[in-house]
Design a protein around this motif. Structure first.
Motif, PDB file in Angstrom:
ATOM      1  N   ASP B  25       0.867  -1.183   0.000  1.00  0.00           N
ATOM      2  CA  ASP B  25       0.000   0.000   0.000  1.00  0.00           C
ATOM      3  C   ASP B  25       0.903   1.231   0.000  1.00  0.00           C
ATOM      4  O   ASP B  25       2.138   1.110   0.021  1.00  0.00           O
ATOM      5  N   GLU B  43       6.070   6.605   4.419  1.00  0.00           N
ATOM      6  CA  GLU B  43       6.289   5.162   4.544  1.00  0.00           C
ATOM      7  C   GLU B  43       5.656   4.754   5.873  1.00  0.00           C
ATOM      8  O   GLU B  43       6.321   4.584   6.894  1.00  0.00           O
ATOM      9  N   ALA B  44       4.327   4.627   5.848  1.00  0.00           N
ATOM     10  CA  ALA B  44       3.573   4.614   7.107  1.00  0.00           C
ATOM     11  C   ALA B  44       2.170   4.087   6.870  1.00  0.00           C
ATOM     12  O   ALA B  44       1.725   3.981   5.728  1.00  0.00           O
ATOM     13  N   SER B  45       1.493   3.771   7.956  1.00  0.00           N
ATOM     14  CA  SER B  45       0.093   3.362   7.859  1.00  0.00           C
ATOM     15  C   SER B  45      -0.729   4.503   7.262  1.00  0.00           C
ATOM     16  O   SER B  45      -0.822   5.585   7.846  1.00  0.00           O
ATOM     17  N   PRO B  46      -1.348   4.290   6.087  1.00  0.00           N
ATOM     18  CA  PRO B  46      -2.096   5.391   5.459  1.00  0.00           C
ATOM     19  C   PRO B  46      -3.223   5.945   6.337  1.00  0.00           C
ATOM     20  O   PRO B  46      -3.299   7.153   6.572  1.00  0.00           O
ATOM     21  N   LEU B  47      -4.090   5.078   6.829  1.00  0.00           N
ATOM     22  CA  LEU B  47      -5.246   5.574   7.589  1.00  0.00           C
ATOM     23  C   LEU B  47      -4.806   6.356   8.826  1.00  0.00           C
ATOM     24  O   LEU B  47      -5.314   7.453   9.097  1.00  0.00           O
ATOM     25  N   VAL B  48      -3.877   5.807   9.568  1.00  0.00           N
ATOM     26  CA  VAL B  48      -3.470   6.437  10.830  1.00  0.00           C
ATOM     27  C   VAL B  48      -2.751   7.763  10.557  1.00  0.00           C
ATOM     28  O   VAL B  48      -2.923   8.748  11.287  1.00  0.00           O
ATOM     29  N   HIS B  99       5.406  10.499  11.044  1.00  0.00           N
ATOM     30  CA  HIS B  99       5.163   9.748   9.807  1.00  0.00           C
ATOM     31  C   HIS B  99       4.313  10.560   8.829  1.00  0.00           C
ATOM     32  O   HIS B  99       4.570  10.558   7.624  1.00  0.00           O
TER      33      HIS B  99
END
Lengths: 391, 391
Positions: B25, B43-48, B99
């Protein structure tokens, strides 16, 4: 028991200001297992922490917190440590995970304690809990005169110790000195005076050092968070100069894992390590830091600026350490943080507070307060509702 | 110019697996200012990470990232540094902020470079960019035979260096030795062999040390992330033993601020510091780490496992350091990460890659790829929509 449910409640005052007052909102966690309920609280952004619980997986090392928690066994402290290890590993690339997990971890100790009929501090390995000397934790007044009033009020309420923090501290060495003089005068000669700089010097060792003279004169016991939580070299440099002025450097509230706190001790030279159980990953890592601090001759102190639920949680990891005596005790809490708990931890006749001698965290939650301050949240991804506030 | 808009695009493959493949993702960031567009990638959780941009404020030191970004001036590198300082200070209690900010910061350099007609590496202070020797970055095969095939394929593609990572590495010293032998055999005697343990030893120095003999025999240049990103003491202990075996310890991809990376150098003893610009806060802190590394005789390496947009960003901070020559070059990317960019950074006839000599990050984005892989997100708080995927 198996962990059946984890519910999050985002509470907020109707208006949230830019004051450095962490009690303006709250993220309360309710965990259910084996017919029992445990409560915890994240000291963190509610919305972002909820998102970290429900987010879709990005890859194997960036999974949601829920993936490591739901359905897991909960029968012994080792189960909590095992879940913690999985959160750390499988959510290693999910930065917010530690904050989300902190409130859940707290609730697991509460729940396990209720199942066993034992306070959390016993589950952590202590055989008895010692009373703590609370320091009233407040913000500096806008003027030295206001700070003087606050200090005098605190003393009149029976507190023997007070911590003043944040702006306008940091404006100039001269105005800061006037603030410190006022705080000492209001508190009286024998009160314990503590200062929280709120990271205002970022990593400027000279600027922080310029405050040491007025601190020495006013016998400040500790100088908290002069720098960003990660500025180990700056901490190290200041700690040596501060020691010469009889002032201990304090820090650690930003630690979101055990190692960060240990580094402040081992490499940063702090004399007081301040742990927020709502950020570091809960009671387990906090207890490990307390052990490390005790071994290194550093004093463990809780960091708490929210409800009495968080206060009880924050006392558990050092409840059994007799010589680690002072504790943070927020006195200017917003109504939501006060009303959240039916149980209140209050100073006794000698001005000391006691960690509850009751199962788990020993704090009864008021569901009416949750209903009163609740903020509805819904998170939808790809047409599916991933989170909708629980009833 | 003023920063007028920041849009987030959450992209995902239709199916995301537990493989340690960060290209499944993506969170792409588009910033607009002065009629120009800049692109970045977290480079991270998109939603969070999206939630951290839009979240309501919790208090003065826990504000959303948007509060420090929108409407700000963008005319010079100093403006980017000033916004970065504000994000760090006003979002100090919002863990995910680093992030989220990383992708925005990248986009600001891209945009500023386009406005000035200069590549980002020039804005960072370099007068020229040197070619880099790419190492193909892949996962270990499930068996030594599979790893051998992958290594041979990489060599046949013309790469002179390869990095193998993650499970099944860590299973046992014996099986790991077979994997390492196979990788060396497939790569040939003169290839540069690198290993990424994916934190599998947590902080167990003995377990990690048990792999050094097979690494020495196979002339492994670096041993990456044996431990959790914060385990400085474990890094320190292993780095001394590894040096005796001729192996350099590498780490740093988890650093979400400059200090964490510097601590790995100063206290952890790593010989290679690996920075992901999509996590550390973008190009600014990465350049500062590169300067620090160069001063300490430590080699700077990018960490990149996503698109060529992230690759270009990750090359900028050490583009001007001639002696810091190897670079991570992901070769097994998922289609979304390949298709996101119309510009491709490919090895030349000598097997070297070149950071684009074009304004900003020099990477053209394909809007059709964004449309193809886009995941819709909506976040509602207290009845109001805080985020809805942009068109």
């Amino acid at each position: 028991m198996k962990i059946e449910g984890v519910d999050f409640f985002y509470l907020s005052m109707p208006e949230v200001t830019t004051a450095a007052d962490g009690s303006q909102d709250a993220l309360v966690v309710r965990v259910s297992a084996g017919g029992l309920i445990g409560w915890g609280e994240c000291e963190a952004s509610p919305l972002v922490s909820i998102a970290a619980f429900v987010t879709p997986m990005s890859h194997g090392a960036c999974r949601s917190v829920s993936a490591s928690v739901l359905g897991r066994d909960l029968n012994a402290p080792e189960d909590i440590h095992a879940i913690a290890a999985d959160v750390a590993y499988y959510s290693m690339d999910l930065l917010q995970a530690a904050h989300t997990w902190s409130g859940i971890e707290m609730a697991l100790w509460d729940l396990l304690g209720k199942a066993r009929g034992e306070p959390a501090w016993k589950l952590l390995g202590y055989s008895r809990a010692w009373p703590k000397l609370p320091y009233a934790s407040v913000l500096f007044g806008a003027t030295p005169a206001e700070t003087f009033e606050r200090a005098r009020d605190i003393r009149e309420q029976g507190f023997q110790a007070a911590k003043f923090g944040w702006a306008p501290f940091g404006e100039s060495p001269e105005s800061d000195a006037l603030q410190l003089d006022a705080a000492r005068e209001g508190l009286g000669a024998d009160g314990i005076l503590l200062v929280d700089a709120g990271q205002v010097f970022v990593e400027d060792v000279e600027a922080a050092s310029a405050r040491l003279k007025a601190m020495e004169r006013n016998r400040v016991t500790f100088f908290e968070e002069p720098f960003g939580g990660q500025s180990l070299s700056a901490y190290h440099a200041l700690s040596q100069r501060a020691a010469a002025a009889g002032v201990g450097i304090a820090g650690g509230e930003a630690a979101h894992n055990r190692q960060m706190a240990e580094h402040l001790i081992d490499f940063g030279g702090v004399r007081y390590i301040q742990i927020d159980c709502g950020r570091i990953g809960g009671l387990g890592p906090a207890k490990a830091v307390a052990d490390h601090a005790a071994a290194k001759g550093v004093t463990y102190v809780n960091h708490t600026f929210t409800s009495n639920l968080a206060l009880s949680a924050s006392l558990q990891p050092f409840a059994g350490l007799r010589d680690h005596r002072i504790c943070e005790y927020p006195t200017g809490l917003q109504p939501l943080a006060r009303e959240l708990t039916l149980t209140r931890i209050m100073p006794d006749a000698e001005g000391l507070i006691h960690v509850p001698d009751a199962p788990g965290l020993g704090i009864e939650i008021d569901p009416a307060a949750i209903a009163r301050y609740r903020v509805d949240v819904e998170i939808r991804v790809a047409g599916k509702s991933l989170f909708k506030s629980a009833m």
